[in-house]
Design an enzyme around this catalytic site. Structure first.
Site, PDB file in Angstrom:
ATOM      1  N   ARG B 332       0.767  -1.321   0.041  1.00  0.00           N
ATOM      2  CA  ARG B 332       0.012  -0.025   0.095  1.00  0.00           C
ATOM      3  C   ARG B 332       0.857   1.200   0.004  1.00  0.00           C
ATOM      4  O   ARG B 332       1.750   1.306   0.789  1.00  0.00           O
ATOM      5  CB  ARG B 332      -0.866   0.009   1.139  1.00  0.00           C
ATOM      6  N   ARG B 347       1.729   1.714  10.444  1.00  0.00           N
ATOM      7  CA  ARG B 347       1.306   2.054   8.881  1.00  0.00           C
ATOM      8  C   ARG B 347       2.510   1.869   8.215  1.00  0.00           C
ATOM      9  O   ARG B 347       3.636   2.595   8.128  1.00  0.00           O
ATOM     10  CB  ARG B 347       0.781   3.219   8.841  1.00  0.00           C
ATOM     11  N   GLU B 419      -7.080  -0.029  14.350  1.00  0.00           N
ATOM     12  CA  GLU B 419      -7.719  -1.276  13.468  1.00  0.00           C
ATOM     13  C   GLU B 419      -6.989  -2.376  13.371  1.00  0.00           C
ATOM     14  O   GLU B 419      -5.817  -2.104  12.698  1.00  0.00           O
ATOM     15  CB  GLU B 419      -8.284  -0.654  12.358  1.00  0.00           C
ATOM     16  N   SER B 422     -10.968  -5.906   9.522  1.00  0.00           N
ATOM     17  CA  SER B 422     -12.235  -5.548   8.687  1.00  0.00           C
ATOM     18  C   SER B 422     -12.972  -6.519   8.314  1.00  0.00           C
ATOM     19  O   SER B 422     -12.384  -7.410   7.550  1.00  0.00           O
ATOM     20  CB  SER B 422     -11.774  -4.273   7.878  1.00  0.00           C
ATOM     21  N   ARG B 476       0.155  -5.050  12.600  1.00  0.00           N
ATOM     22  CA  ARG B 476      -0.583  -4.541  14.064  1.00  0.00           C
ATOM     23  C   ARG B 476      -0.820  -5.706  15.009  1.00  0.00           C
ATOM     24  O   ARG B 476      -0.714  -5.237  16.278  1.00  0.00           O
ATOM     25  CB  ARG B 476      -1.833  -3.889  13.545  1.00  0.00           C
TER      26      ARG B 476
END
Lengths: 499, 513
Positions: B332, B347, B419, B422, B476
């Site tokens: 990403r 991130r 987070e 998802s 994470r």
């Protein structure tokens, strides 16, 4: 000889200018020499056409137009000059396009120009007279610009000189490679043997068709137990190799293109193996060798830390541009695969010994899997620029009816470290720190370049080919090699889902 | 009204041309409408400026210049028109820039134009039939001329129809999915708490963040990665490597036990597949890396290659639900993501992820969404994490999701919930773009996949529903494990489920202090 406008200023400078011109002229003519081979060398940017300077004067560099290299390899020109014949022989037997004559000419000119620049600097420092001093300064600036350009061109040309070669390496093309070792023998089948694609279809292990739609040819999905087989190979390899003192690593798979070049690869060449990222100076790695070599870029390592041994897991991406023909079916040649790679930074005296250690680790791994393979000492024509010596292992793949390369172990001596800038400080009583960047180190004595080595522990797809094809049973099931069973929940046999 | 040169040919066609012009004019004016939002829609190529046709006649498409979409979503325009208000409300609450008025106008025009084209074709066939018998030469000549005029007019209208269809498609691709009735309306702050597991640990010693812990454990190297690759890249070292492998191995094992088929996927895919899944590789601030000199991109999630695995296919109903657990690296750009929440592993540009993906019948997607979120909650509870599950509000859904549950875990070092997963029900949004259908039938032969319409059974095909959910996103989870399970000496207690995958190791000890 061309006269250069910028030098004609005052009579007091006339004597000086007369001695500038020959240097500038000769320099410019050398810089103007086109370098057609550069398209295959580390920096294709250098292939920009060099234009003759017909205008005379003005403009930095006088229109010679040599592209600046983005980084500098610490090349030992003096050694090359003193061993000219050996270097020429080596270039020849390696099928390299490096232009040694030009390089040595540039080097001589570089030395002479540098001497002249130093002389002028001394003169300028001595001169009290402002007027005379200004002329000297102008002349100096011009010569210094030439020196920079000359240094750049020398660097670009010299970067393509291949590494030296171990005296035992056979000279010639691929057919001259010498057999070092054979383990096992070809299995004779008592039933109709299938290749990995047919076996994979019945086992529901692969999907090449969907991948061709989603991604393109030479991509694949692994499914079901093939996923567990890949994970098992990776987990097992990391475990086995780290037991031998190698530090586990997981590396970036996107790196700056300069790092790729410093390792001896050519991201910008025609038919390059390297994928580039759009709008960026970044590339995808074709091997973890690159990010691992880069981990100690521009550093001085403590001698006590050597040898530094890493076992690195990454995905690898290769364009396989220019690879056509039958040996591209199925998993044999793919654009993306998982690999566990061994990498060592060491003192020069140890690299031969460590090369033997690496090939032994590989042979032990594949023997324990039960594979039949041979180890080859690769000939000069098959070495590639960075390698001083290279051992390849080729395993028997009955479905392909050939031996296929499953690993490669190279001793790159100081080729990569001279480009990556990785040195160590020889010292008996070094404090225990692994890494000190940019020259801050204790100890005494000048630094030296480390040697680097790399060797494949497991490259997954071709091992899957070997395992499926060699360990198939008549009902299409596969016997799992013993070392992998603990990593697959104890499973001993993989059974087909379709017949 | 503009008159178009090509239509003025013969008197017998005069009546016909008069009926062409209004269609062409209206069509062209609609095609000319600029679409500023298209820079954020699936095809940025459509943002090419549309030029007015002042020359009249000549040139295919009359200079309207609409870029052709590379692929077509099977959008149900009739349904959209019949539910106009609900669709408009949904677009609004989703903060979408889709232009519903334009789309419906284009659709009406499309219907009218298509009807006209069909009428002309019928007329042309009638003329052709008339010419079959023996005819007087002057009559035949008149018919030939009439036929020719009809043909010319038809060609022009057909070109317009193609362009109109393309523009309609491009505009409509940006309409977001419908929304589950229980989804809260509003921005991120309106998201509703569904579940809480565990509680924040109170530390009896000076707690460290994962970067400090990682330094003492010799787990990461961000500095070398910044030199070699750039910021937000990292090397994992020593037991951190084993921790990543353990998380991946454990997740694949746990999820496949529940009937999910393991997959390892390509990480390079065609950009059209990325778009069909609802991502925008060419948008400004795109999350997607593109490959130079190619139509390929790097995946940001295995959702993309897994969704694509059944692209343009008709699945047997008996094969549904098809459940996959896919392991891949994800890439990403994180363009546009700035600020404090970018330190360390929170991130990054590259990470490993195990993803769950389901293809199912529409009636089952709500139930399977609940199943997926339960699997996730069980995984994280078994690791001992403290987390909360949120039903994300409309403003935070993203175009493909009908409903989305996010799990945020407590990260004491970052002093926030972050987070970690998802789970989205995309209903038929992705399948209408990827072309994935199934044939409802009671007695289907047991085949999983039949491509391009060759299938047994009866009845029309329907679009499947697709769902995706994160099993583990490694970095994470490493943050969570290090920060939550640290001890006062800087060592880390390994969560029990991971120990068998780490050779039984129970504690990770620092190498430096």
């Amino acid at each position: 000889m061309l006269t250069c406008g910028r030098f004609i200023s005052s009579s007091s400078a006339a004597t000086s200018t007369a001695s500038f011109s020959p240097f500038r002229t000769l320099t410019r003519s050398l810089l103007r020499r086109p370098a057609p081979h550069l398209l295959s060398s580390a920096s294709a940017a250098a292939a920009t056409a060099v234009e003759p300077d017909t205008k005379g004067g003005g403009g930095a560099g006088g229109g010679a137009g040599v592209a600046r290299p983005q980084w500098k390899a610490a090349i030992d020109f003096k050694w090359i000059r003193d061993n000219r014949d050996a270097v020429a022989d080596n270039i020849r037997s390696r099928n390299s396009t490096a232009n040694l004559d030009l390089i040595l000419e540039l080097y001589d000119q570089y030395l002479a120009l540098r001497k002249e620049v130093e002389r002028l600097r001394a003169e300028r420092n001595a001169v009290a007279n402002k007027m005379k001093g200004k002329n000297l300064k102008d002349g100096l600036i011009a010569l210094e610009e030439d020196l920079v350009q000359l240094t750049d061109k020398l660097q670009l040309e010299a970067q393509s000189i291949p590494n030296t070669t171990h005296p035992d390496v056979p000279v010639g093309g691929e057919e001259s490679s010498v057999l070092r070792k054979v383990v096992g023998s070809q299995r004779s089948f008592t039933f109709a043997m299938k290749d990995h694609l047919q076996l994979g279809k019945e086992l529901d292990f692969f999907d090449f068709d969907a991948a061709a739609e989603v991604s393109g040819s030479k991509f694949y999905y692994l499914k079901n137990e093939a996923v567990l087989l890949e994970m098992a190979l990776v987990n097992w390899a990391i475990s086995e190799v780290s037991k031998k003192g190698f530090t586990p690593l997981i590396t970036p798979e996107i790196v700056r293109s300069s790092v790729v070049e410093k390792c001896g690869f050519q991201p910008r060449a025609q038919n390059t193996q390297v994928y580039s990222i759009e709008d960026s100076d970044q590339c995808l790695i074709g091997t973890a060798e690159i990010p691992v070599g880069g981990i100690h870029m521009d550093s001085i390592l403590a001698e006590s830390a050597l040898p530094l041994k890493y076992v690195a897991y990454s995905h690898c991406f290769r364009t396989e541009a220019g690879a056509a023909g039958a040996a591209t079916r199925g998993l044999y040649r793919v654009h993306q695969f998982s690999k566990v790679e061994m990498f060592i930074f060491c003192r020069p005296e140890e690299s031969d010994k460590l090369h033997e250690e690496l090939i032994t680790i590989e042979e032990d791994l594949y023997a324990s899997l039960g594979l039949h393979f041979k180890t080859l000492d690769m000939a000069t024509g098959d070495l590639g620029a960075p390698a001083y010596r290279k051992f390849d292992i080729e395993a028997w793949m009955p479905g392909l009816e050939r031996y296929g390369e499953i690993s490669s172990a190279s001793n790159c001596t100081d080729y990569q470290s001279r480009r990556l800038g990785i040195r160590y400080r020889p010292s008996p009583s070094e404090p225990p720190s692994t890494n000190t960047k940019k020259g801050k180190g204790a100890g005494s004595g000048p630094t030296q370049f480390v040697h680097t080595l790399n060797a494949t522990a497991v490259a997954v797809p071709r091992l899957i080919v070997c395992i499926l094809e060699n360990f198939q049973q008549d009902d299409g099931s596969i016997v799992v090699p013993e070392p992998l069973r603990p990593y697959m929940g104890g499973v001993e046999v993989l059974s087909p889902k379709f017949k």
